[in-house]
Design a protein around this motif. Structure first.
Motif, PDB file in Angstrom:
ATOM      1  N   MET A  17       0.839  -1.176   0.000  1.00 14.13           N
ATOM      2  CA  MET A  17       0.000   0.000   0.000  1.00 14.13           C
ATOM      3  C   MET A  17       0.888   1.245   0.000  1.00 14.13           C
ATOM      4  SD  MET A  17      -3.011   0.823   2.638  1.00 14.13           S
ATOM      5  CE  MET A  17      -2.721   2.244   3.631  1.00 14.13           C
ATOM      6  N   PRO A  18       0.734   2.119  -0.978  1.00 13.49           N
ATOM      7  CA  PRO A  18       1.563   3.313  -1.038  1.00 13.49           C
ATOM      8  C   PRO A  18       1.203   4.312   0.065  1.00 13.49           C
ATOM      9  CG  PRO A  18      -0.019   3.311  -2.842  1.00 13.49           C
ATOM     10  CD  PRO A  18      -0.169   2.007  -2.119  1.00 13.49           C
ATOM     11  N   THR A  19       2.217   5.014   0.532  1.00 11.61           N
ATOM     12  CA  THR A  19       1.988   6.028   1.551  1.00 11.61           C
ATOM     13  C   THR A  19       2.346   7.395   0.989  1.00 11.61           C
ATOM     14  OG1 THR A  19       4.213   5.823   2.443  1.00 11.61           O
ATOM     15  CG2 THR A  19       2.537   4.428   3.417  1.00 11.61           C
ATOM     16  N   THR A  20       1.763   8.434   1.556  1.00 11.54           N
ATOM     17  CA  THR A  20       2.060   9.776   1.074  1.00 11.54           C
ATOM     18  C   THR A  20       3.367  10.298   1.652  1.00 11.54           C
ATOM     19  OG1 THR A  20       0.754  10.739   2.849  1.00 11.54           O
ATOM     20  CG2 THR A  20      -0.359  10.376   0.744  1.00 11.54           C
ATOM     21  N   ASP A  21       3.813   9.739   2.772  1.00 12.74           N
ATOM     22  CA  ASP A  21       5.063  10.150   3.391  1.00 12.74           C
ATOM     23  C   ASP A  21       5.860   8.911   3.802  1.00 12.74           C
ATOM     24  OD1 ASP A  21       7.141  11.451   4.593  1.00 12.74           O
ATOM     25  OD2 ASP A  21       5.938  12.471   6.101  1.00 12.74           O
ATOM     26  N   PRO A  22       6.683   8.373   2.902  1.00 19.33           N
ATOM     27  CA  PRO A  22       7.411   7.135   3.206  1.00 19.33           C
ATOM     28  C   PRO A  22       8.421   7.285   4.345  1.00 19.33           C
ATOM     29  CG  PRO A  22       8.070   8.002   1.064  1.00 19.33           C
ATOM     30  CD  PRO A  22       6.916   8.823   1.537  1.00 19.33           C
ATOM     31  N   ILE A  23       8.959   8.483   4.551  1.00 18.22           N
ATOM     32  CA  ILE A  23       9.926   8.674   5.638  1.00 18.22           C
ATOM     33  C   ILE A  23       9.213   8.614   6.986  1.00 18.22           C
ATOM     34  CG2 ILE A  23      11.612  10.247   6.645  1.00 18.22           C
ATOM     35  CD1 ILE A  23      12.105  11.265   3.756  1.00 18.22           C
ATOM     36  N   ALA A  24       8.056   9.246   7.092  1.00 15.87           N
ATOM     37  CA  ALA A  24       7.279   9.183   8.329  1.00 15.87           C
ATOM     38  C   ALA A  24       6.857   7.739   8.610  1.00 15.87           C
ATOM     39  CB  ALA A  24       6.059  10.088   8.245  1.00 15.87           C
ATOM     40  N   ASP A  25       6.489   6.993   7.574  1.00 17.01           N
ATOM     41  CA  ASP A  25       6.123   5.589   7.730  1.00 17.01           C
ATOM     42  C   ASP A  25       7.321   4.787   8.237  1.00 17.01           C
ATOM     43  OD1 ASP A  25       4.335   3.228   7.255  1.00 17.01           O
ATOM     44  OD2 ASP A  25       5.933   2.748   5.817  1.00 17.01           O
ATOM     45  N   PHE A  26       8.504   5.033   7.679  1.00 16.02           N
ATOM     46  CA  PHE A  26       9.753   4.380   8.093  1.00 16.02           C
ATOM     47  C   PHE A  26      10.005   4.620   9.589  1.00 16.02           C
ATOM     48  CE2 PHE A  26      14.384   4.806   8.705  1.00 16.02           C
ATOM     49  CZ  PHE A  26      14.847   3.592   8.203  1.00 16.02           C
ATOM     50  N   LEU A  27       9.937   5.879  10.003  1.00 14.36           N
ATOM     51  CA  LEU A  27      10.191   6.234  11.396  1.00 14.36           C
ATOM     52  C   LEU A  27       9.120   5.664  12.335  1.00 14.36           C
ATOM     53  CD1 LEU A  27      11.285   9.953  10.922  1.00 14.36           C
ATOM     54  CD2 LEU A  27      12.764   7.971  11.280  1.00 14.36           C
ATOM     55  N   THR A  28       7.872   5.675  11.901  1.00 18.27           N
ATOM     56  CA  THR A  28       6.784   5.157  12.726  1.00 18.27           C
ATOM     57  C   THR A  28       6.915   3.651  12.929  1.00 18.27           C
ATOM     58  OG1 THR A  28       5.311   6.906  12.011  1.00 18.27           O
ATOM     59  CG2 THR A  28       4.272   4.934  12.914  1.00 18.27           C
ATOM     60  N   ARG A  29       7.305   2.923  11.899  1.00 21.79           N
ATOM     61  CA  ARG A  29       7.500   1.477  12.039  1.00 21.79           C
ATOM     62  C   ARG A  29       8.607   1.178  13.046  1.00 21.79           C
ATOM     63  NH1 ARG A  29       5.527  -1.969   7.548  1.00 21.79           N
ATOM     64  NH2 ARG A  29       4.293  -0.646   6.178  1.00 21.79           N
ATOM     65  N   GLY A  63      14.420   8.669  20.761  1.00 24.32           N
ATOM     66  CA  GLY A  63      13.369   9.401  20.087  1.00 24.32           C
ATOM     67  C   GLY A  63      13.642   9.614  18.614  1.00 24.32           C
ATOM     68  N   LEU A  64      12.568   9.770  17.869  1.00 26.70           N
ATOM     69  CA  LEU A  64      12.605  10.023  16.424  1.00 26.70           C
ATOM     70  C   LEU A  64      11.636  11.150  16.131  1.00 26.70           C
ATOM     71  CD1 LEU A  64      11.894   6.331  15.468  1.00 26.70           C
ATOM     72  CD2 LEU A  64      14.070   7.411  15.063  1.00 26.70           C
ATOM     73  N   LYS A  65      12.025  12.070  15.273  1.00 23.13           N
ATOM     74  CA  LYS A  65      11.108  13.154  14.922  1.00 23.13           C
ATOM     75  C   LYS A  65      11.256  13.480  13.447  1.00 23.13           C
ATOM     76  CE  LYS A  65       9.796  17.878  15.872  1.00 23.13           C
ATOM     77  NZ  LYS A  65      10.184  19.146  16.454  1.00 23.13           N
ATOM     78  N   ARG A  66      10.151  13.480  12.733  1.00 21.04           N
ATOM     79  CA  ARG A  66      10.119  13.878  11.323  1.00 21.04           C
ATOM     80  C   ARG A  66      10.081  15.394  11.298  1.00 21.04           C
ATOM     81  NH1 ARG A  66      10.862  14.250   6.200  1.00 21.04           N
ATOM     82  NH2 ARG A  66       9.286  13.536   4.748  1.00 21.04           N
ATOM     83  N   VAL A  67      10.975  16.016  10.536  1.00 24.88           N
ATOM     84  CA  VAL A  67      11.043  17.476  10.495  1.00 24.88           C
ATOM     85  C   VAL A  67      10.354  18.000   9.245  1.00 24.88           C
ATOM     86  CG1 VAL A  67      12.569  19.473  10.479  1.00 24.88           C
ATOM     87  CG2 VAL A  67      13.165  17.471  11.836  1.00 24.88           C
ATOM     88  N   SER A  68      10.880  17.693   8.090  1.00 24.94           N
ATOM     89  CA  SER A  68      10.309  18.132   6.829  1.00 24.94           C
ATOM     90  C   SER A  68       9.162  17.200   6.455  1.00 24.94           C
ATOM     91  CB  SER A  68      11.401  18.066   5.759  1.00 24.94           C
ATOM     92  OG  SER A  68      11.219  19.034   4.788  1.00 24.94           O
ATOM     93  N   THR A  69       8.060  17.728   6.019  1.00 27.06           N
ATOM     94  CA  THR A  69       6.917  16.904   5.616  1.00 27.06           C
ATOM     95  C   THR A  69       6.556  17.227   4.172  1.00 27.06           C
ATOM     96  OG1 THR A  69       5.294  18.534   6.360  1.00 27.06           O
ATOM     97  CG2 THR A  69       6.013  16.902   7.983  1.00 27.06           C
ATOM     98  N   PRO A  70       5.734  16.393   3.530  1.00 32.77           N
ATOM     99  CA  PRO A  70       5.352  16.706   2.152  1.00 32.77           C
ATOM    100  C   PRO A  70       4.656  18.060   2.007  1.00 32.77           C
ATOM    101  CG  PRO A  70       4.826  14.435   2.629  1.00 32.77           C
ATOM    102  CD  PRO A  70       5.262  15.064   3.928  1.00 32.77           C
ATOM    103  N   GLY A  71       3.966  18.501   3.055  1.00 36.76           N
ATOM    104  CA  GLY A  71       3.274  19.788   3.003  1.00 36.76           C
ATOM    105  C   GLY A  71       4.124  20.967   3.426  1.00 36.76           C
ATOM    106  N   TRP A  72       5.239  20.695   4.095  1.00 32.75           N
ATOM    107  CA  TRP A  72       6.094  21.775   4.576  1.00 32.75           C
ATOM    108  C   TRP A  72       7.542  21.303   4.580  1.00 32.75           C
ATOM    109  CZ3 TRP A  72       8.711  22.704   9.476  1.00 32.75           C
ATOM    110  CH2 TRP A  72       9.181  24.020   9.607  1.00 32.75           C
ATOM    111  N   ARG A  73       8.255  21.670   3.544  1.00 33.45           N
ATOM    112  CA  ARG A  73       9.658  21.275   3.404  1.00 33.45           C
ATOM    113  C   ARG A  73      10.533  22.248   4.173  1.00 33.45           C
ATOM    114  NH1 ARG A  73       9.585  16.146   1.323  1.00 33.45           N
ATOM    115  NH2 ARG A  73       8.149  16.080  -0.414  1.00 33.45           N
ATOM    116  N   ARG A  74      11.546  21.729   4.874  1.00 32.51           N
ATOM    117  CA  ARG A  74      12.444  22.572   5.643  1.00 32.51           C
ATOM    118  C   ARG A  74      13.858  22.410   5.092  1.00 32.51           C
ATOM    119  NH1 ARG A  74      14.355  22.677  11.591  1.00 32.51           N
ATOM    120  NH2 ARG A  74      15.504  24.618  11.496  1.00 32.51           N
ATOM    121  N   TYR A  75      14.348  23.458   4.454  1.00 34.84           N
ATOM    122  CA  TYR A  75      15.685  23.452   3.874  1.00 34.84           C
ATOM    123  C   TYR A  75      16.598  24.334   4.710  1.00 34.84           C
ATOM    124  CZ  TYR A  75      13.401  21.454  -0.198  1.00 34.84           C
ATOM    125  OH  TYR A  75      12.681  20.648  -1.030  1.00 34.84           O
TER     126      TYR A  75
END
Length: 132
Positions: A1-13, A76-88
């Motif tokens: 099943m495709p996800t909209t945010d594969p990095i968040a899925d990786f960290l959540t798993r 701890g793990l924290k996702r910073v940049s998201t598909p809706g808000w990229r942080r460069y």
């Protein structure tokens, strides 16, 4: 099943497997997730990872690392940049996690790497996650 945010899925798993005290976790394969796994291995946050070919997409099996008393190497793990808000960030703006005790993971023109390595190479990029 495709996800909209594969990095968040990786960290959540990984987070869910740590809370359940699993010794390993299976994550659908992608080159990005393999690079993230290598950064975690180099940082000492996981014991190892392997690619398992299941005849379809394949998956990465990450072997989680625990210390004395069953305490996880990853606090701890924290996702910073998201598909809706990229942080460069530029090369001089790369954040430090817990004054250098954690890792900043960046996506740079030279690949996925830690914040310390990006500073050393003099490149900036997208801040993907913090690990501590």
């Amino acid at each position: 099943m495709p996800t909209t945010d594969p990095i968040a899925d990786f960290l959540t798993r990984i987070r869910n497997a740590m809370h359940a005290r699993h010794m390993k976790v299976d994550i659908p394969y992608s080159a990005l997730k393999k690079s993230l796994s290598q950064v975690l291995l180099d940082g000492g946050y996981i014991r190892d990872y392997v690619y398992v070919d299941d005849g379809r997409q394949g998956f990465l099996r990450l072997y989680l690392k625990y210390g004395g008393g069953g305490k996880s190497a990853i606090a701890g793990l924290k996702r910073v940049s998201t598909p809706g808000w990229r942080r460069y960030v530029g090369k001089d703006e790369i954040p430090r996690v817990l004054n250098g005790l954690g890792l900043t993971i960046l996506s740079t023109p030279r690949g996925i790497m830690t914040g310390a390595r990006a500073r050393k190479l003099g490149v900036g990029g997208e801040v993907l996650a913090y690990i501590w």
